[in-house]
Design an enzyme around this catalytic site. Structure first.
Site, mmCIF file in Angstrom:
data_model
loop_
_atom_site.group_PDB
_atom_site.id
_atom_site.type_symbol
_atom_site.label_atom_id
_atom_site.label_comp_id
_atom_site.label_asym_id
_atom_site.label_seq_id
_atom_site.Cartn_x
_atom_site.Cartn_y
_atom_site.Cartn_z
ATOM 1 N N ARG A 331 0.441 26.131 -37.565
ATOM 2 C CA ARG A 331 -0.442 27.303 -37.909
ATOM 3 C C ARG A 331 -0.012 28.569 -36.795
ATOM 4 N NH1 ARG A 331 -6.538 24.550 -38.081
ATOM 5 N NH2 ARG A 331 -6.107 24.245 -40.316
ATOM 6 N N HIS A 402 -9.609 31.508 -35.167
ATOM 7 C CA HIS A 402 -10.194 30.462 -36.103
ATOM 8 C C HIS A 402 -10.715 29.230 -35.142
ATOM 9 C CE1 HIS A 402 -10.313 27.338 -38.909
ATOM 10 N NE2 HIS A 402 -9.464 26.577 -38.441
#
Lengths: 638, 236, 245
Positions: A331, A402
């Protein structure tokens, strides 16, 4: 002085947990009901912990700010949950899951904790299947797996695009069963405001009933915080509107060390921002990267419609830079690469802050039906928000805050440095190091709640020898008075700005100076900007209504007030860690190719911060990370 | 027996009883319609059919008692459910709106009660002969001597009266709404439906209702239009 | 775009509520319905008035917190959508919008548009679970589940527990909500041991909470943000009478 002894058991890595389980003290079954455990938060970690502790016979009280313990933001996790089952026969093992996780975290997690996580991962799948979680199946009736970022095996179990929901509802079902039995007392619409220590031991909490405004004390033999992450500090994030750092931050102010707050994961596949009105960012599961190809135009400022850009004028930059992982690069790497190409002026969409995620090739290869079956709900969601059809034109994506790997420091027993205060799930710092791999959050939350805390809690209760305590003690009265004082203060300010406008400004500072790329000057700038804004907050906000009512604006004000103090802590941590690792990218520390460069010599440690006062630099304590089994390698996904 | 009352008191249990009694009523309505249609075969056919029905007295009384129980079950459960439903939604929306609920489904209690009132009237008219005594107790003289009730003339002479036919037709329209929802609904309530058959079942309700109601209404209409004429000889 | 909102305001459960009219100015079609309310609330707060209280959390259509009846339809007129995912592009400039809370006797209004849905939790408490404790489960692949059963179970399990089915039902029935959980387990082998007991207990709990009964109008299915089918109500009905045989 803060004691950062991890209490990791000795012995070979693979035997530590078993050995520890054999050595821990047990509580006699008939004595269990005499102990009361307070569990704050009812997401995957809190819900599963409260249910399991109650199943064992403990007396549990659980708290959540939502109207029901079925709603915590774990519910929004789409992609899946990892486990080392090796059902696909592709060579997976506990060791590989452990290694992938610790490597994905850029070697900034504790070996013993991560290995244990991989070890219990299989039991989670077994338990959830037994609970009736409708995992995806193959035609033969066996469980299906998908692959996920940062791994070369297929080990992710899923339930359509709603894995988090299904697992949370599984935990909720177990919890509600215990509530029905009377083993758990549930307090919903109730927010923890203070941690109460008696003789240095966490013995209770003070909550505010969000409906009546009543400030109440609760006493217990242990306190468990399962209060999630602090991503909403950035104002815009993929977190739920109510997610907050208050509980964890209050514990920090009472002496619990806060570890690695600067490790904030920016997720690569979110729907781009459309305007200032935006209240949150919506994430689409990164599983989309299995079949979607990420690209931007090669030319700067190419404003043609995506389907009009010929193949040879597209830059599939992840496939180009990371040939072996391609679109499945971890990510942090994917996010940073997206930022880079946008910074170069090659971003797409109105504001130029976006990259394409293109399914045309997969649809050609697999047919639109297969893509629909795999990701139909995500395409629908994308359509609802953007009014664009992802089957026909490439989706636009951009990174967003996130998940927060940082959290309260805990030892191997998931207990913080404050005795009796246990921290599980996203709220602790333990397992993901500097970066979390996809489908690992659900795994960690449930591992902590179902299979780790229930064991270590027994050891704490069996060994602690706690005196009887009641809420009449001055410690409780004082905490209640502090909470009451804060509520009254917030209501009395009657300034000229809304809480939200301050939150938005704070978020902008954090995103700008402490977001995906961080540098010394920017972080120092943030430290200059935050205190005056905080001071203005405490002078100029307006919160209408009363403290004795359901007052949503007051709830928000309390949470943002804590973010204002916490923001500084996060920046201090980012400033102190001069290396790049995982999600934490210090621009000063990169390779000649622009990749993150770790500095194992100086930063192979957990940074645990001790509160010293509002607006003052906290004290840094270091827990060195000793790697007995794995070799620290430079992370490479090329 | 206690178990049965518990079942009957529960929401789904009383719905099941309502559906089962409704199913029996549907069968009865179908049979009644088929019987009525014999009017088109002439006076002899209808009267001998009626005579046959009445010839087995035991059978007749058993049917009457059973039907009474069925009707009462249907009414008691539906009124009970209706009261509970009203209670469950004690406050109303300022802005009333629906997406896909049919008119029939929203007016079941009223269409049902109207049909019930009509049934009482209908019985009083044709079976008990209290409301229109002038049409009651007509007899048909048989050629071989003897006589039998002249149902044919009772019906035809009755429906030559516009008011009587009108009330019949209005009641049948209520019945249409009631059946169009009730028929399909019964399968849902008893759980005798599936994804595959649901569209069929949902269409079958209005179709069934239309057949029954059209067949029944055709009788007063044809009488009014003079297509079905009184038996030769008229009133004795 | 500019809109006129008629919003239910009620200070607390005991107070008598009323509809109040507010303007919503300069609304972007890209906003979600809740973001539009955020803007109205910001203005109210700056005027020193109390903002309109409404439940919301994830804002991505999965937590089930948001719960508004918009122009008489729970979650608004877009099918398969929660309010937080309903975008203003589906409304017209100058439109009047009526916003009300879920209305049902078992859902008392706490404030403005926020209602107490704990009755749904109590239905779950009666049997919305499979009684397994952590630790004793066999290997997950020891019990194969046919793919189509798993898919059906998942169709039912998609319920987010928002209560729109109750709000839209003219009888305030919770049948769709309850049947979704009952059928999730009824379609899985793991759910069989308690199947009959579960349906009896949950129906009894629903009745005790004062929810109404299903009259098969299927409004619940029409407003369900997860488009859960009323086939599950039929299946639950069948299980229920079988449970008594």
């Amino acid at each position: 002085m803060i004691n950062l002894d991890a209490h990791a058991p000795s012995g070979p890595l693979a035997e530590k947990w078993n050995r520890h389980r054999n050595e821990m003290k047990l509580v006699n079954p008939s004595n269990k009901r005499k102990f009361k455990i307070l569990v704050v938060g009812t997401g995957l970690a809190g819900g599963s912990a409260a249910a399991t502790l109650a199943e064992l016979g403990y007396n549990v009280e659980a708290f959540c700010y939502q109207d029901s313990p079925r709603r915590a933001h774990s519910i929004a996790a789409q992609g899946g949950i990892n486990a080392a089952k090796n059902y696909q026969n592709d060579g997976d093992s506990v060791y590989r899951l452990f290694y992938d996780t610790i490597k994905g975290g850029d070697f900034r997690a504790r070996e013993s904790n991560v290995y244990r996580l991989a070890q219990v991962s299989n039991a989670i799948i077994d338990h959830c299947a037994a609970q009736g979680v409708p995992f995806a199946r193959e035609y033969g009736g066996l469980l299906d797996n998908r692959s996920f970022g940062g791994a070369q095996v297929s080990r992710t179990f899923y339930a359509r695009g709603q894995t988090g929901q299904q697992l949370l509802l599984g935990a909720y079902a177990s919890l509600i069963r215990q509530i029905g039995r009377g083993a758990v007392k549930m307090h919903s619409r109730s927010e923890m405001q203070e941690l109460v220590l008696v003789d240095g031991v966490a013995r209770g909490i003070v909550t505010r009933d969000l409906v009546t405004g009543k400030i109440e004390s609760h006493v217990g033999d242990a306190v468990v915080l399962a209060t999630g992450g602090y991503g909403n500090l950035y104002f815009l994030s993929t977190m739920a509107a109510g997610c907050n750092v208050t509980a964890a931050y209050r514990a920090y102010k009472k002496g619990a060390a806060f570890a690695n707050p600067c490790y904030v994961q920016i997720h690569p596949t979110c729907i781009p921002i459309t305007g200032d009105h935006q209240s949150k960012l919506t994430l689409m599961s990164e599983s989309l990267r299995n079949d979607g190809r990420i690209w931007v135009p090669k030319k700067v400022g190419d404003k043609r419609a995506p389907n009009d850009i010929p193949e040879d004028e597209r830059d599939y930059y992840l496939e180009r830079k990371y040939p072996s992982y391609g679109n499945l690069a971890p990510r942090d790497i994917s996010s940073r690469s997206a930022k880079e190409v946008c910074d170069e002026g090659r971003g797409v969409g109105e504001a130029g802050r976006g990259v394409y995620l293109d399914f045309a090739d997969s649809i050609k290869r697999l047919g639109v039906e297969t893509i629909k079956e795999r990701y139909g709900n995500l395409f629908d969601m994308y359509f609802k928000i953007t009014a664009e059809d992802g089957y026909k034109i490439p989706m636009r994506i951009y990174p967003a805050t996130h998940y927060t790997m940082g959290g309260l420091w805990v030892d191997y027993n998931l207990m913080s440095n404050v005795p009796g205060l246990h921290v599980i799930g996203e709220a602790n710092f333990s397992d993901h190091g500097a970066n979390r791999l996809g489908a690992s959050a659900l795994m960690q939350g449930l591992a902590d709640g179902y299979f780790i805390l229930p064991y270590t809690m027994g050891h704490w209760l069996a060994t602690a020898k706690l005196p009887k305590v009641s809420t009449d003690r001055p410690e409780f009265k004082q905490a209640e008075a502090e909470v009451d004082g804060k509520v009254k203060k917030l209501l009395s300010l009657k300034g000229k700005r809304t809480v939200k406008s301050f939150h938005r400004d704070l978020g902008k500072i954090m995103w700008e100076y402490c977001g995906m790329g961080r540098n010394d000057a920017g972080l120092k700038k943030a430290l200059e900007l935050i205190p005056p804004l905080r001071e203005e907050f405490w002078k100029n906000i307006t919160v209408p209504g009363a403290g004795e009512d359901l007052n949503t604006e007051l709830e928000r004000a309390g949470r943002v007030a804590d973010y204002f103090e916490f923001a500084e802590l996060l920046v201090y941590d980012a400033l102190e860690r001069k290396e790049s690792c995982g999600s934490h990218f210090r621009e000063e520390s990169q390779t000649s190719e622009g990749e993150a460069k770790r500095d194992d010599e100086n930063y192979c440690h957990v940074s645990a911060w001790e509160f010293t006062g509002v607006g003052q630099r906290p004290n840094l304590h270091k827990e060195p990370l000793a790697f007995e089994t794995v070799q620290l390698g430079q992370r490479s996904y090329k | 027996m206690g178990g049965f009352f518990q079942f009957a008191k529960s929401s789904i249990g009383s719905k099941v009883l309502m559906a089962l009694s409704g199913a029996v009523l549907l069968l009865w309505i179908t049979g009644h319609m088929l019987g009525n249609l014999q009017i088109y075969a002439g006076q002899d056919a209808l009267n001998s059919y009626a005579e046959k029905l009445r010839s087995v007295a035991v059978f007749l009384y058993v049917v009457r008692v059973v039907m009474l129980v069925i009707v009462l079950t249907h009414i008691v459960t539906s009124v009970m459910l209706w009261v509970e439903n009203r209670r469950a939604r004690s406050s109303r929306y300022a802005y009333n709106n629906t997406v896909q609920a049919t008119v029939g489904s929203r007016t079941m209690i009223w269409s049902g009660l109207l049909v019930f009132v009509f049934v009482i009237y209908h019985l009083a008219h044709l079976t008990w002969g209290q409301i229109h005594p002038e049409f009651a107790h007509l007899v048909q003289k048989l050629p071989g001597g003897g006589e039998r009730p002249d149902v044919y003339s009772m019906v035809v002479l009755g429906y030559q009266n516009g008011l009587i036919s009108g009330s019949y037709i209005i009641a049948m329209l209520c019945l249409w709404f009631h059946l169009s929802h009730g028929f399909s609904s019964l399968f849902q309530t008893l759980g005798l439906t599936s994804v595959k058959y649901r569209p069929l079942i949902e269409r079958a309700g209005p179709v069934f209702a239309t057949i029954v109601v059209a067949a029944n209404i055709s009788i007063p209409l044809t009488v009014l239009l003079g297509l079905v004429k009184p038996a030769v000889g008229g009133l004795p | 775009m500019n809109l006129t909102l008629h919003v239910w305001r009620q200070k607390n459960p005991q107070a008598k509520g009323q509809m109040v009219t507010y303007p919503a100015r300069e609304i972007s079609p890209n906003m979600s319905f809740l973001e539009m309310l955020d803007i109205v609330n910001e203005e109210l707060v700056l005027k020193g008035e109390e903002p309109i209280a409404f439940d919301h959390d994830c804002r991505e259509g999965i937590c089930g917190m948001c719960s508004l009846v918009i122009n008489g339809i729970a979650h608004g007129h877009e099918r398969g959508t929660t309010v937080c995912q309903l975008h203003m592009r589906h409304f017209k400039d100058g439109q009047e919008i009526t916003i009300e809370p879920w209305r049902a006797k078992p859902f008392p209004v706490l404030r403005d548009l926020i209602v107490d849905r704990s009755a749904l939790d109590r239905i779950m408490m009666a049997g919305g679970f499979i009684s397994v404790n952590a630790g004793g489960a066999p290997d997950a692949n020891a019990l194969p589940v046919p793919k189509e059963h798993a898919e059906l179970a998942m169709d039912a399990a998609a319920c987010i527990g928002c209560g729109a089915c109750v709000a839209s039902c003219k009888n305030a029935s919770a049948m769709l909500f309850m049947s979704a959980k009952i059928c999730q387990f009824a379609h899985l082998p793991q759910g069989q041991p308690e199947r009959m007991d579960r349906v009896r207990k949950m129906v009894a709990a629903m009745d005790a909470e004062g929810f109404g009964n299903c009259t098969n109008q299927y409004e619940c299915e029409a407003v369900c943000p997860k488009e859960i089918s009323v086939r599950f109500i039929a299946e639950m009905n069948r299980d229920y009478w079988r449970a008594w045989l």
